[in-house]
Design a protein around this motif. Sequence first.
Motif, PDB file in Angstrom:
ATOM      1  N   PHE A  89      -4.952  -1.162  -7.819  1.00  0.00           N
ATOM      2  CA  PHE A  89      -5.934  -0.112  -8.061  1.00  0.00           C
ATOM      3  C   PHE A  89      -5.665   1.064  -7.128  1.00  0.00           C
ATOM      4  CE2 PHE A  89      -7.825  -3.370  -5.300  1.00  0.00           C
ATOM      5  CZ  PHE A  89      -8.179  -2.635  -4.166  1.00  0.00           C
ATOM      6  N   ILE A  90      -6.257   2.199  -7.473  1.00  0.00           N
ATOM      7  CA  ILE A  90      -6.096   3.425  -6.680  1.00  0.00           C
ATOM      8  C   ILE A  90      -7.439   3.757  -6.046  1.00  0.00           C
ATOM      9  CG2 ILE A  90      -5.645   5.908  -6.783  1.00  0.00           C
ATOM     10  CD1 ILE A  90      -3.693   5.312  -9.086  1.00  0.00           C
ATOM     11  N   MET A  91      -7.416   4.081  -4.757  1.00  0.00           N
ATOM     12  CA  MET A  91      -8.634   4.435  -4.042  1.00  0.00           C
ATOM     13  C   MET A  91      -8.407   5.711  -3.230  1.00  0.00           C
ATOM     14  SD  MET A  91      -8.460   1.227  -1.394  1.00  0.00           S
ATOM     15  CE  MET A  91      -6.883   0.735  -0.669  1.00  0.00           C
ATOM     16  N   ARG A  92      -9.492   6.361  -2.891  1.00  0.00           N
ATOM     17  CA  ARG A  92      -9.408   7.560  -2.072  1.00  0.00           C
ATOM     18  C   ARG A  92      -9.024   7.165  -0.647  1.00  0.00           C
ATOM     19  NH1 ARG A  92     -11.474  12.307  -3.517  1.00  0.00           N
ATOM     20  NH2 ARG A  92     -12.920  11.346  -5.021  1.00  0.00           N
ATOM     21  N   ALA A  93      -8.091   7.888  -0.040  1.00  0.00           N
ATOM     22  CA  ALA A  93      -7.675   7.616   1.334  1.00  0.00           C
ATOM     23  C   ALA A  93      -8.808   7.958   2.301  1.00  0.00           C
ATOM     24  CB  ALA A  93      -6.428   8.415   1.681  1.00  0.00           C
ATOM     25  N   LEU A  94      -8.939   7.145   3.326  1.00  0.00           N
ATOM     26  CA  LEU A  94      -9.953   7.364   4.353  1.00  0.00           C
ATOM     27  C   LEU A  94      -9.288   7.845   5.642  1.00  0.00           C
ATOM     28  CD1 LEU A  94     -12.117   4.161   3.821  1.00  0.00           C
ATOM     29  CD2 LEU A  94     -12.755   6.501   3.220  1.00  0.00           C
ATOM     30  N   PRO A  95     -10.031   8.568   6.478  1.00  0.00           N
ATOM     31  CA  PRO A  95      -9.453   8.988   7.762  1.00  0.00           C
ATOM     32  C   PRO A  95      -9.340   7.811   8.718  1.00  0.00           C
ATOM     33  CG  PRO A  95     -11.778   9.571   7.664  1.00  0.00           C
ATOM     34  CD  PRO A  95     -11.414   9.041   6.300  1.00  0.00           C
ATOM     35  N   GLY A  96      -8.568   8.010   9.771  1.00  0.00           N
ATOM     36  CA  GLY A  96      -8.462   6.976  10.791  1.00  0.00           C
ATOM     37  C   GLY A  96      -7.156   6.213  10.736  1.00  0.00           C
ATOM     38  N   SER A 151       0.847  -1.180   0.000  1.00  0.00           N
ATOM     39  CA  SER A 151       0.000   0.000   0.000  1.00  0.00           C
ATOM     40  C   SER A 151       0.889   1.238   0.000  1.00  0.00           C
ATOM     41  CB  SER A 151      -0.916   0.027   1.231  1.00  0.00           C
ATOM     42  OG  SER A 151      -1.869  -1.019   1.169  1.00  0.00           O
ATOM     43  N   TRP A 152       0.595   2.168  -0.923  1.00  0.00           N
ATOM     44  CA  TRP A 152       1.365   3.405  -1.062  1.00  0.00           C
ATOM     45  C   TRP A 152       0.407   4.594  -0.979  1.00  0.00           C
ATOM     46  CZ3 TRP A 152       6.727   3.462  -1.946  1.00  0.00           C
ATOM     47  CH2 TRP A 152       7.302   2.197  -2.204  1.00  0.00           C
ATOM     48  N   ARG A 153       0.688   5.511  -0.088  1.00  0.00           N
ATOM     49  CA  ARG A 153      -0.130   6.718   0.053  1.00  0.00           C
ATOM     50  C   ARG A 153       0.529   7.862  -0.720  1.00  0.00           C
ATOM     51  NH1 ARG A 153      -3.909   8.632   4.107  1.00  0.00           N
ATOM     52  NH2 ARG A 153      -3.956  10.923   4.165  1.00  0.00           N
ATOM     53  N   PHE A 154      -0.298   8.680  -1.357  1.00  0.00           N
ATOM     54  CA  PHE A 154       0.225   9.840  -2.088  1.00  0.00           C
ATOM     55  C   PHE A 154      -0.853  10.903  -2.172  1.00  0.00           C
ATOM     56  CE2 PHE A 154      -1.766   7.076  -5.190  1.00  0.00           C
ATOM     57  CZ  PHE A 154      -2.457   7.939  -6.029  1.00  0.00           C
ATOM     58  N   GLU A 155      -0.487  12.066  -2.674  1.00  0.00           N
ATOM     59  CA  GLU A 155      -1.425  13.174  -2.817  1.00  0.00           C
ATOM     60  C   GLU A 155      -1.466  13.627  -4.282  1.00  0.00           C
ATOM     61  OE1 GLU A 155       0.004  16.119  -0.136  1.00  0.00           O
ATOM     62  OE2 GLU A 155      -0.363  14.883   1.648  1.00  0.00           O
ATOM     63  N   ALA A 156      -2.621  14.119  -4.674  1.00  0.00           N
ATOM     64  CA  ALA A 156      -2.796  14.665  -6.030  1.00  0.00           C
ATOM     65  C   ALA A 156      -3.874  15.740  -5.962  1.00  0.00           C
ATOM     66  CB  ALA A 156      -3.193  13.567  -7.018  1.00  0.00           C
ATOM     67  N   GLU A 157      -3.501  16.924  -6.383  1.00  0.00           N
ATOM     68  CA  GLU A 157      -4.427  18.060  -6.417  1.00  0.00           C
ATOM     69  C   GLU A 157      -5.135  18.273  -5.080  1.00  0.00           C
ATOM     70  OE1 GLU A 157      -6.988  17.713  -9.815  1.00  0.00           O
ATOM     71  OE2 GLU A 157      -5.311  17.589 -11.222  1.00  0.00           O
ATOM     72  N   GLY A 158      -4.338  18.184  -4.013  1.00  0.00           N
ATOM     73  CA  GLY A 158      -4.851  18.481  -2.685  1.00  0.00           C
ATOM     74  C   GLY A 158      -5.632  17.368  -2.020  1.00  0.00           C
ATOM     75  N   GLU A 159      -5.753  16.206  -2.647  1.00  0.00           N
ATOM     76  CA  GLU A 159      -6.464  15.069  -2.058  1.00  0.00           C
ATOM     77  C   GLU A 159      -5.487  13.916  -1.809  1.00  0.00           C
ATOM     78  OE1 GLU A 159     -10.834  14.626  -3.510  1.00  0.00           O
ATOM     79  OE2 GLU A 159      -9.615  14.966  -5.293  1.00  0.00           O
ATOM     80  N   ALA A 160      -5.831  13.070  -0.849  1.00  0.00           N
ATOM     81  CA  ALA A 160      -4.989  11.925  -0.498  1.00  0.00           C
ATOM     82  C   ALA A 160      -5.575  10.639  -1.075  1.00  0.00           C
ATOM     83  CB  ALA A 160      -4.852  11.807   1.007  1.00  0.00           C
ATOM     84  N   PHE A 161      -4.686   9.799  -1.611  1.00  0.00           N
ATOM     85  CA  PHE A 161      -5.092   8.537  -2.225  1.00  0.00           C
ATOM     86  C   PHE A 161      -4.165   7.421  -1.773  1.00  0.00           C
ATOM     87  CE2 PHE A 161      -6.210  12.033  -5.040  1.00  0.00           C
ATOM     88  CZ  PHE A 161      -7.557  11.793  -5.271  1.00  0.00           C
TER      89      PHE A 161
END
Length: 447
Positions: A98-105, A36-46
Amino acid sequence: MSQEELKAGIERALARTGRGQSDNLKRLTGGATMESWRFEAEGEAFVLRRAPSLAFMDGRPFGHESEAAIIRSAHAAGVTAPEVLTVLEAKDGIGSGFIMRALPGTPDPRAILAMEQPDRILGEVARDLARIHSIGRADLPADVPVMDYAEGVESLRLQFEEAGGDRPIIALGLRWLADNVPAAVEPVLNHGDYRLGNILCEDSHLTGVLDWELAHFGDPHEDLAFGCMPVWRFARYDRPALGLGSLEDYFAAYEAESGRKVDPARFRFWSVYRTVWWALGCIRMADFWRRGEDRMLERVVISRRTSEQELDLLMLLEEDAPEEERAKPVRFEPSEFHHGKGEATLSELLQAINEWLGSMKGKVEGHDKFQLAVARNALGMAIREEAELPGHFESKSVAREITSGERSLQTPGMLGWLRHSALEKLSVDVPKYPALAAARKSWTGEE
């Protein structure tokens, strides 16, 4: 694959969603199978979820495209599942995923268990599980498998033989499963890996359900039982429902949401089944490493967690042994380290390396920090094993006699021998495993 190559592939995939450049790419810790890799694009986290290699996907019932479709259906059904944006394609050049939107928590089990209202989390976990079990076949890909219970037990037996067939406690579990296969019930969608570690929580609320790669249709009790295994309770062995509360509260919340009644006998069957399943899954990790499919350090360390499941399995099954056998205390003393007076022993060399690695803790971060902790765990295992581990916990002949029915928990002395071997092996592999202290107290009478 370098981070630069991964970043370029992510941006090729993101272009299909109308997004451009990505930033702050970072490997997330954990994950026994997928990355799992976290990244940002246009101010959103994925988050990018991907296989460590294409070969790693061989033999799986479905690929990432179907997994993404399952998550989308769960999201639509009101489950706190992530929103999937896009599935990787060959032209992206970064494998399967696949790429998904990051969730809080946080997914950290210990952080979740320390939250102020674990009972509220447990109720929300039961709610989401009931919603997962309500998703119909028409809303899912055709390749989501339906589990045949007897075939599942036979598959475990074959895995055991391929792994050497030399662990008597696992053989005992397999024999019990073959003798106690329940009648089939109307199958429901199972998440397949529903437990602490695969959920996100924040402020005593459930915020995400992750890792759907093992989804299948089957008995709802399988999902209920898996999350309650001792290994997934982490520091809260005293809370049998996911480390969050009581089974009574968990079952009541699930029954109220789903309209189904929980059957204790079926719950026990799937507790035994999934304990055997995870024991064999741990063993397979070493095989992945040996074959070169994934040379990550976690693989070999996870393989040694088989001993956790062997102890848990014996504690599940021992109630079937005669009362006089259960009442016999086990004489067990953990091995002592033996240090020479001359040149350094092997255990001392390993300990020196372990201590040096400990001094590097503040100098690494992210996934490297996680790998450092895993490396120190591996060295700890090697130090304790070098001290003294006779190895009689492995016995192909005894395992075969149990499988054939020649020996069982009814055999005089068998339970005591298995108890001693389980304590001995786990004291080397994972001496801080919470169930070990409970087993020692129960089996030896020691505090």
